[in-house]
Motif scaffolding. Structure first.
Motif, PDB file in Angstrom:
ATOM      1  N   GLY A  70      22.406  83.904  69.214  1.00  0.00           N
ATOM      2  CA  GLY A  70      22.250  82.448  69.212  1.00  0.00           C
ATOM      3  C   GLY A  70      23.224  81.788  70.168  1.00  0.00           C
ATOM      4  N   TRP A  82      16.990  88.407  73.540  1.00  0.00           N
ATOM      5  CA  TRP A  82      15.895  88.632  72.598  1.00  0.00           C
ATOM      6  C   TRP A  82      16.508  88.850  71.222  1.00  0.00           C
ATOM      7  N   ASP A  86      16.833  88.140  64.241  1.00  0.00           N
ATOM      8  CA  ASP A  86      16.505  86.867  63.606  1.00  0.00           C
ATOM      9  C   ASP A  86      15.189  86.992  62.849  1.00  0.00           C
ATOM     10  N   ALA A  88      13.163  84.748  61.661  1.00  0.00           N
ATOM     11  CA  ALA A  88      12.077  83.876  62.139  1.00  0.00           C
ATOM     12  C   ALA A  88      11.369  84.494  63.342  1.00  0.00           C
ATOM     13  N   LEU A  89      12.128  85.061  64.270  1.00  0.00           N
ATOM     14  CA  LEU A  89      11.508  85.711  65.426  1.00  0.00           C
ATOM     15  C   LEU A  89      10.725  86.939  64.977  1.00  0.00           C
ATOM     16  N   ALA A  92       7.435  85.822  63.560  1.00  0.00           N
ATOM     17  CA  ALA A  92       6.533  85.370  64.620  1.00  0.00           C
ATOM     18  C   ALA A  92       5.962  86.564  65.379  1.00  0.00           C
ATOM     19  N   THR A 120      14.544  85.035  76.630  1.00  0.00           N
ATOM     20  CA  THR A 120      14.917  83.799  75.943  1.00  0.00           C
ATOM     21  C   THR A 120      13.739  82.831  75.926  1.00  0.00           C
ATOM     22  N   ALA A 123      11.172  84.087  73.462  1.00  0.00           N
ATOM     23  CA  ALA A 123      11.637  83.826  72.092  1.00  0.00           C
ATOM     24  C   ALA A 123      11.464  82.351  71.749  1.00  0.00           C
ATOM     25  N   ALA A 124      11.794  81.463  72.674  1.00  0.00           N
ATOM     26  CA  ALA A 124      11.649  80.023  72.421  1.00  0.00           C
ATOM     27  C   ALA A 124      10.184  79.684  72.150  1.00  0.00           C
ATOM     28  N   TYR A 127       9.397  80.947  68.678  1.00  0.00           N
ATOM     29  CA  TYR A 127      10.009  80.066  67.676  1.00  0.00           C
ATOM     30  C   TYR A 127       9.167  78.807  67.480  1.00  0.00           C
ATOM     31  N   SER A 128       8.588  78.303  68.560  1.00  0.00           N
ATOM     32  CA  SER A 128       7.789  77.075  68.455  1.00  0.00           C
ATOM     33  C   SER A 128       6.516  77.299  67.651  1.00  0.00           C
ATOM     34  N   VAL A 130       6.445  79.301  64.900  1.00  0.00           N
ATOM     35  CA  VAL A 130       6.789  79.712  63.547  1.00  0.00           C
ATOM     36  C   VAL A 130       6.285  78.671  62.562  1.00  0.00           C
TER      37      VAL A 130
END
Length: 132
Positions: A70, A82, A86, A88-89, A92, A120, A123-124, A127-128, A130
């Motif tokens: 993070g 990466w 996490d 959440a990742l 997803a 990154t 991953a972003a 995350y969007s 999730v």
């Protein structure tokens, strides 16, 4: 934002009063102490490669891969992180690739390789997506 010296000057009871556990207060003091005494130098951290920076960060008590990744992504703005540890990742990735629930960090790491050198960003995007 308090300086590391100000954090060190704040006792654990005061930190508990703002909602930190004793463990987190201890971790915060360890981080502040390392910043004050130079064992963790932000300029040196920026100069290290991702693995070196992750290693330096995880020397801080209470900082594991999740927290270090993070920091690499958000504070150091590294393009190829990466954060497979996490949850959440991982969720997803499970949804997007049809993996069984409880995908391992190793499985998620392996899938992330396809996105080098822009993990990154990948991953972003994940995350969007999730679900809350």
């Amino acid at each position: 934002m308090p300086t590391p010296a100000e954090v060190l000057a704040t006792d654990a009871e005061t930190l508990r009063g703002i909602g930190l556990s004793y463990a987190k207060a201890s971790y915060l003091h360890d981080l502040a102490e390392r910043l004050v005494d130079g064992r963790l130098d932000p300029d040196r951290l920026r100069a290290l490669d991702d693995d070196g920076a992750r290693d330096a960060l995880t020397e801080v008590r209470g900082v594991g891969r999740f927290t270090a990744d993070g920091a690499l992504m958000l504070a150091l703005r590294r393009p190829d992180v990466w954060p497979a540890a996490d949850l959440a990742l991982r969720r997803a990735v499970e949804r997007n690739w049809g993996l069984d629930p409880q995908a391992s960090v190793e499985q998620v790491d392996a899938l992330g390789e396809r996105f080098r050198p822009w993990r990154t960003l990948a991953a972003a995007y994940l995350y969007s997506r999730v679900e809350p």
